[in-house]
Design an enzyme around this catalytic site. Structure first.
Site, short mmCIF file in Angstrom:
data_model
loop_
_atom_site.label_atom_id
_atom_site.label_comp_id
_atom_site.label_asym_id
_atom_site.label_seq_id
_atom_site.Cartn_x
_atom_site.Cartn_y
_atom_site.Cartn_z
N TYR A 167 3.39 13.05 38.76
CA TYR A 167 3.63 11.90 39.64
C TYR A 167 4.99 11.39 39.57
O TYR A 167 5.50 11.34 38.61
CB TYR A 167 2.62 10.91 39.17
CG TYR A 167 2.99 9.51 40.00
CD1 TYR A 167 2.36 9.48 41.22
CD2 TYR A 167 3.19 8.39 39.52
CE1 TYR A 167 2.44 8.52 42.12
CE2 TYR A 167 3.41 7.42 40.33
CZ TYR A 167 3.01 7.21 41.62
OH TYR A 167 3.17 6.28 42.44
N ASP A 206 12.19 14.21 35.62
CA ASP A 206 11.71 12.74 36.04
C ASP A 206 11.26 12.13 34.78
O ASP A 206 10.37 12.38 33.91
CB ASP A 206 10.39 12.91 36.92
CG ASP A 206 10.09 11.41 37.07
OD1 ASP A 206 10.44 10.40 36.64
OD2 ASP A 206 9.18 11.51 38.07
N LYS A 210 11.18 2.09 34.27
CA LYS A 210 10.32 1.67 33.16
C LYS A 210 11.04 0.77 32.28
O LYS A 210 11.66 -0.05 32.52
CB LYS A 210 9.26 2.52 32.80
CG LYS A 210 8.60 2.92 34.02
CD LYS A 210 7.01 3.82 33.74
CE LYS A 210 6.32 3.68 35.06
NZ LYS A 210 5.70 5.04 35.29
C1 LIG Z 1 5.84 5.48 37.12
C2 LIG Z 1 6.36 6.47 37.22
C3 LIG Z 1 7.19 6.97 38.38
C4 LIG Z 1 7.04 5.82 39.74
O1 LIG Z 1 7.82 4.62 39.19
P1 LIG Z 1 7.61 3.35 40.14
O2 LIG Z 1 8.46 2.32 39.38
O3 LIG Z 1 6.14 2.96 39.88
O4 LIG Z 1 7.92 3.51 41.40
C5 LIG Z 1 7.73 7.93 38.74
N1 LIG Z 1 7.62 9.02 37.83
C6 LIG Z 1 7.13 8.87 36.98
C7 LIG Z 1 7.17 10.07 35.77
C8 LIG Z 1 6.35 7.62 36.39
O5 LIG Z 1 5.64 7.55 35.45
#
Ligand SMILES: *Cc1c(COP(=O)(O)O)cnc(C)c1O
Length: 441
Positions: free
Chosen positions: A156, A251, A279
């Site tokens: 994701y 990511d 995060k």
């Molecule tokens: C949470 C997450 C996102 C998205 O971040 P948001 O701040 O919710 O848009 C993208 N990549 C990974 C791996 C994530 O865990």
């Protein structure tokens, strides 16, 4: 006052205030929530509404206390309402909350990120992980002059149109939009591959020679439950992408500053071409970032031609929270302790599930882990999908009623924070034992 560890015995679990709040919410907010996972769709039922949080604990409006294993889905590595973070934000707020003009705090945190993350020489701040991955992909396409993106099934990267793709039938496939409103055009350049399968990526490169701009992946997957890379996988992907002139985008929105100070790339010693962060970098406020070597980042506007902007990017409050958090991670690294207490939790959950004789595997990297109700091992999304999600749903609710707030889906990782104590972990394991006993008898 020291927060008390909640009692193991299952209390009368009344969520009537939360129920009222949820009814109100559903009238004015779609599904009652501002992000779908919070609505408990994967486990059924209605979510408790939170009143406050402190350290390792959440407190709902019905008066329950929970040991928290979501940590706002990743950011709260030091637990909630940490005094250092709080003071930094209050101080920033006293000076004004947004200027739309540069501040030295942005330089401070950029310097901190560059010092921390091995592959990053320059970094641009945005407000969400979605923006970070969306921008990283734009840059990868702009720099390479290629259009196609390889994405791993079950990973994701936020709600970026081009990444909201679900698998079709073939192993390497062009997939389908997995949300109405995502046009076939938006995903026609997205190629799906299973995680942990180098040959699938090699096949994609062969099928679309010199057309792939980037491979984007979670170096340790946390969004299909916790799925580590197989030994050698990341190294082979690095070698393969380099050979084909494809940019490797890590990511690290979830893994950055969590699996090591320099993220998964430090832990696994891989040098990606671009990195998305989020995060933890915002310390619980909305901030995210993407970074790379200067040669790549200098393509970004206004240094270069690739456009990307944001009214609240580098917001002073978010930068203050992020800087305070990154500063603590640097000055007093919690990683060894996180490793130890997370291992204690892993071990305890495994023993509890073994004793209850339910099919299970506990997968963990650092302070991220998942108890899959599945023989395992789980290497990719197909494996993860074989889990007993009905059992997970029952387990989740039994744990909640015993004061343990797990991620509300089998396909999410749990996060341990530096605020969790050995007693919290032991309480959690006891609750798991009790919960499984209540379920399997
Ligand atoms: C949470 C997450 C996102 C998205 O971040 P948001 O701040 O919710 O848009 C993208 N990549 C990974 C791996 C994530 O865990």
């Amino acid at each position: 006052m020291e927060p008390k560890t909640p009692a193991t015995s299952k209390p009368e679990y009344d969520l009537s205030r939360s129920h009222e709040a949820f009814l109100r919410a559903c009238k004015v907010i779609p599904g009652g929530v501002n992000s779908p996972a919070r609505a408990f769709g994967a486990v059924g039922g209605e979510p408790p509404f939170m009143a406050r949080a402190e350290g390792a604990y959440l407190y709902d409006i019905d008066g329950h206390q929970y040991i928290d294993y979501i940590g706002s889905w990743g950011p709260m590595i030091f637990g909630h309402a940490h005094p250092t973070v709080r003071h930094a934000v209050v101080e920033a707020l006293d000076h004004g909350s947004s200027f739309g003009a540069p501040t030295t705090r942005e330089v401070d945190i950029a310097e901190a990120v560059v010092a921390a993350v091995p592959s990053i020489e320059k970094v641009r701040f945005v407000s969400s992980g979605t923006e970070a991955t969306m921008s990283a992909i734009r840059v990868a396409r702009g720099v390479t002059g290629r259009n196609k993106i390889v994405k791993m099934t079950g990973h994701y990267h936020g709600h970026v149109d081009s990444l909201l793709v679900q698998a079709g039938s073939a192993a390497t496939t062009l997939g389908f939009p997995n949300s109405p409103g995502v046009t076939p055009g938006a995903i026609e350049d997205t190629i799906l591959c299973p995680f942990n399968d180098v040959s699938a990526v090699a096949a994609a490169f062969e099928r679309f020679p010199e057309q792939v701009a980037a491979v984007i992946l979670e170096p340790v997957a946390g969004n299909m439950g916790l799925v580590p890379p197989r030994p050698g996988y990341l190294e082979q992907i690095r070698e393969l992408t380099r050979k084909h002139g494809v940019m490797l985008v890590f990511d690290e929105v979830m893994t950055g500053f969590r699996l090591a100070f320099g993220g998964a790339q430090e832990r696994f010693a891989i040098d990606p071409d671009m990195t998305a962060l989020g995060k933890i970098i915002g310390g619980g406020l909305p901030a995210a970032a993407y970074g790379a070597k200067s040669a790549v980042m200098d393509f970004v506007s206004p240094a270069g031609p690739i456009y990307q902007a944001g009214t609240l990017s580098g917001n002073p409050l978010a930068m203050a929270a992020g800087l305070a958090t990154v500063g603590m991670l640097r000055e007093s690294p919690p990683y060894e302790r996180l490793e130890a207490i997370s291992a204690r939790l892993e071990d305890g959950l495994r023993r509890a599930a073994s004793d209850a004789k339910v099919p299970h595997v506990v997968q963990r990297v650092g302070s991220m882990l998942t108890l899959f109700f599945n023989q395992g091992p789980v290497h990719d999304y197909e494996d993860a999908k074989r889990s007993d999600t009905a059992l997970f749903g029952r387990f989740f609710w039994e744990m909640l009623a015993r004061g343990v707030y797990l991620p509300c889906s089998q396909f999410e990782a749990a996060f341990v924070s530096a605020a969790h104590t050995d007693a919290d972990i032991d309480h959690t394991v006891d609750a798991a034992r009790d919960a499984l006993r209540a379920i399997v008898g």
